[in-house]
Design a protein around this motif. Structure first.
Motif, PDB file in Angstrom:
ATOM      1  N   GLN A  48       0.840  -1.209   0.000  1.00 15.17           N
ATOM      2  CA  GLN A  48       0.000   0.000   0.000  1.00 15.17           C
ATOM      3  C   GLN A  48       0.874   1.258   0.000  1.00 15.17           C
ATOM      4  OE1 GLN A  48      -3.206   0.070  -0.516  1.00 15.17           O
ATOM      5  NE2 GLN A  48      -3.226  -2.163  -0.568  1.00 15.17           N
ATOM      6  N   LYS A  61       2.107   1.761  -3.481  1.00 15.80           N
ATOM      7  CA  LYS A  61       1.074   2.319  -4.354  1.00 15.80           C
ATOM      8  C   LYS A  61       0.923   3.823  -4.147  1.00 15.80           C
ATOM      9  CE  LYS A  61      -2.341  -1.207  -5.325  1.00 15.80           C
ATOM     10  NZ  LYS A  61      -3.619  -1.765  -4.866  1.00 15.80           N
ATOM     11  N   ARG A  62       1.316   4.280  -2.946  1.00 19.34           N
ATOM     12  CA  ARG A  62       1.220   5.724  -2.665  1.00 19.34           C
ATOM     13  C   ARG A  62       2.548   6.440  -2.911  1.00 19.34           C
ATOM     14  NH1 ARG A  62      -1.228   5.321   3.194  1.00 19.34           N
ATOM     15  NH2 ARG A  62      -0.171   7.310   3.344  1.00 19.34           N
TER      16      ARG A  62
END
Lengths: 496, 168
Positions: free
Chosen positions: A97, A100-101
């Motif tokens: 995650q 993805k950021r």
């Protein structure tokens, strides 16, 4: 004690040993990057390379491969949600995650820093506590190990918060899949339907590659291309605040990892799951867990490194391997004519303390190697996904084949890839399934042994104070958060 | 299929799997002759627990308001058009195509060998599914196969199945 540490540094800091330690961590990192190849395969494959070396140098290099491969597995967990080995599965939850950021670099850097701090802590604890801990570990028989595994499953199930039923369902599904193959105790073939490939059970690595690599690729195709990650280089770097925020998680993860690592058979996987579960409950940033919390990377990574080091307590002091990789290392000891056990600390002090100190040196090398490289590795995410995912499919399938040199493994990846995709589509959690699959054979073995100890009566478990304490902890892990939530709700209602 | 129906269907499948596992497991013997746990103990206990938990999940899902499933993210879908302008329908087609190509590639292994079959898969996905230029796809496929061959077959000495044509 001081003499032992000095002797260790004297042994580990020779030019030859530092060089081979560097070669070990470098090769380990590369091996960990390849899907399907973890530390166990890495140590086993490279064992013959060390035959011409001095025993202490060879063991230092093999240990370097061990923790180098763990870090390599972390890189793929964070960047492409493909854990190199079971201990890195939890890292995918927040690490991917973060990637993805646009914060893959920070995730990789905190992992290296966390592992380094965990290595220092576990080294200090190892040196001070190795002999007494070896005695304590001897107190852990099948009954106590059964209780520990139940606690681990409960902790992982509680990851799911309100969806605990689905967590429990997947843990049970993982345990059920683990029953395929020869039964513990009776040697009867179960659920094999005449297929010889299934006699040794459903192989874990292939399942993991299928669920995580193939499952994620199929899921991403259906979700559609996201905007490419165009993070600035400075966003890839870790900040002082990141390190400060992660420090409590690193310290807690190191403690949990060390404690679980000294138990034979428990290993790094259990430690990383437990540390993540605890952090998710106690962290100030717990609301962001699963959405890219840096503590969700720092904690399991510190835990699995501390556990990897602590794994050497039962290996060196008892001659009982703490996990699969230390089992291969145990084989290396015997090849070099060394007999691990209580006498090893007295008969081979230079080797034992040199090896223990080399963990510290190896982790310094890993940090020096990987901290500047973390943003570079993260650049991999800039490759267009249209090219990246066919290559992920290729390396995953070849990696799966290389585990057993058998096409059955490749077909298993295909099947579990489809299952992993469906699990994502209906929001079924994978972490409890994976832990169930890993713990299944160990749990059944402990259960069979407990049953034998109690002559068929499993109530014998409650005669062990340690087991009762651990089971009480497991119950508390389920009950306490609910009671606290109910109390908070009642207080809120009273205020209104 | 709505997320709610998908969740119920998944849990329904697990009810059946759990029940069948328990049924088959009971044939292995729940306990041994001396009263200790037998080969069927784990399958029966786990199968029953799995079926019960799955039933509880079905009931919980059906009792939940429909909006809650969407909030929980079950079967979440992004907006219909992705950043490359593909609709959900096109993406579903791509998914089916990738799964089909993968299946075909694995069937090809006994003929072409593993590396060539997977190399063809890379090229096929890049050109047919992702609509990349054939030359670029061939280049990526060739480089990927060369690297994988060197690492696995040459350095790690993994005996790759070379198939009927027996190349690499």
């Amino acid at each position: 004690m001081i003499e032992n540490i000095l002797l260790g540094f004297q042994t580990a800091l020779t030019l030859e040993n530092v060089l081979w330690c560097f070669v070990g961590v470098l090769l380990g990192t590369v091996i960990g990057l390849l899907p399907g190849l973890g530390s166990t395969t890495g140590v086993a494959v490279l064992l013959p390379v060390t035959f011409t070396l001095e025993p202490v140098t060879a063991l230092i290099m093999l240990a370097g491969i061990y923790y180098g491969a763990q870090y390599g597995g972390t890189i793929t967990s964070v960047l492409i949600s493909t854990p190199g080995e079971a201990a890195s599965v939890v890292t995918t939850l927040d690490g991917y995650q973060m990637a993805k950021r646009g914060r893959a670099g920070a995730a990789l850097a905190i992992s290296a820093i966390g592992s380094f701090i965990a290595a220092i802590i576990s080294l200090a604890l190892l040196m001070a506590l190795a002999p007494p801990l070896a005695d304590l570990a001897l107190e852990f028989g099948p009954v106590e190990m059964l209780a520990i595994m139940i606690l681990a499953l409960v902790v992982v199930i509680t990851f799911q918060g309100k969806d605990m039923i689905r967590g429990a369902l997947m843990a049970v599904a993982g345990l059920l899949v683990a029953t395929v193959g020869i039964a513990q105790g009776t040697s009867e073939a179960r659920f094999t339907f005449g297929n010889v490939n299934l006699l040794s059970g459903i192989p874990f690595v292939e399942v993991m590659i299928g669920l995580f690599a193939l499952g994620e690729v199929l899921h991403q195709i259906r979700m559609g291309a996201a905007a490419p990650i165009r993070a600035r280089f400075q966003d890839m770097l870790i900040t002082r605040k990141d390190v400060k925020d992660s420090m409590p998680a690193i310290l807690r993860g190191s403690g949990i990892g060390f404690l679980l690592g000294i138990l034979p058979g428990a290993g790094s996987t259990l430690a990383s799951f437990m540390a993540y579960g605890v952090e998710r409950k106690v962290s100030r940033n717990r609301d962001n867990f699963g959405r890219g919390a840096i503590e969700g990377v720092a904690s399991p990574e510190s835990a699995n490194n501390a556990a990897a080091n602590a794994n050497f307590v039962p290996t060196l002091a008892l001659g009982i391997p703490g996990g699969a990789t230390t089992a291969v290392l145990l084989g290396a000891f015997t090849i070099f004519g060394l007999q691990p056990g209580p006498l090893l600390f007295d008969t081979q002090p230079a080797l034992v303390w040199g090896l223990l100190v080399s963990f510290f040196i190896g982790n310094v090398l890993l940090l020096v190697l990987n901290l500047p490289l973390a943003p570079v590795f993260a650049q991999m995410l800039r490759i267009p996904y249209g090219y990246l995912y066919p290559i992920i499919l290729l390396t995953s399938l070849i990696g799966a084949y290389s585990v057993s040199n058998n096409m059955f493994s490749v077909w298993l990846v295909f099947v579990f890839g489809l299952i992993g995709y469906l699990m994502k589509e209906v929001d079924l959690p994978m972490a409890p399934f994976v832990l169930g699959l890993v713990l299944g054979p160990l749990l059944e073995k402990a259960l069979v042994q407990t049953s034998a100890i109690g002559k068929g009566n499993l109530g014998v478990m409650f005669e062990s104070p340690i087991a009762v304490g651990v089971i009480a902890l497991a119950i508390a892990a389920i009950v306490v958060p609910r009671v606290l939530a109910a109390l908070r709700g009642a207080r809120r209602d009273a205020r209104v | 299929m709505s997320p709610r129906i998908a969740r119920v269907a998944a849990s329904g499948v697990m009810v059946v799997v759990g029940a069948v596992a328990a049924l088959i497991g009971s044939g292995y013997g729940f306990t041994t002759d001396n009263g200790q746990i037998g080969a069927g103990f784990m399958p029966v206990v786990l199968g029953v627990v799995m079926a019960v938990l799955a039933v509880v999940d079905v009931v919980a899902t059906l009792r939940r308001p429909p909006d809650a499933d969407a909030d929980a993210g079950a079967g979440t879908e992004q907006s219909d058009i992705d950043v490359l302008g593909r609709s959900q329908r096109q993406r579903n087609g791509m998914l089916a195509l990738v799964v089909g190509l993968l299946f075909l590639a694995l069937l090809l292994v006994p003929v072409t060998g593993l590396l060539i079959a997977l190399g063809l898969l890379v090229v096929a996905i890049a050109t047919i599914v992702e609509r990349r230029h054939i030359l670029a796809a061939l280049l990526v496929g060739a480089i990927a196969i060369a690297v994988v061959h060197v690492v696995f077959a040459v350095l790690l000495k993994v005996p790759m199945p070379t198939g009927l044509i027996g190349l690499i």
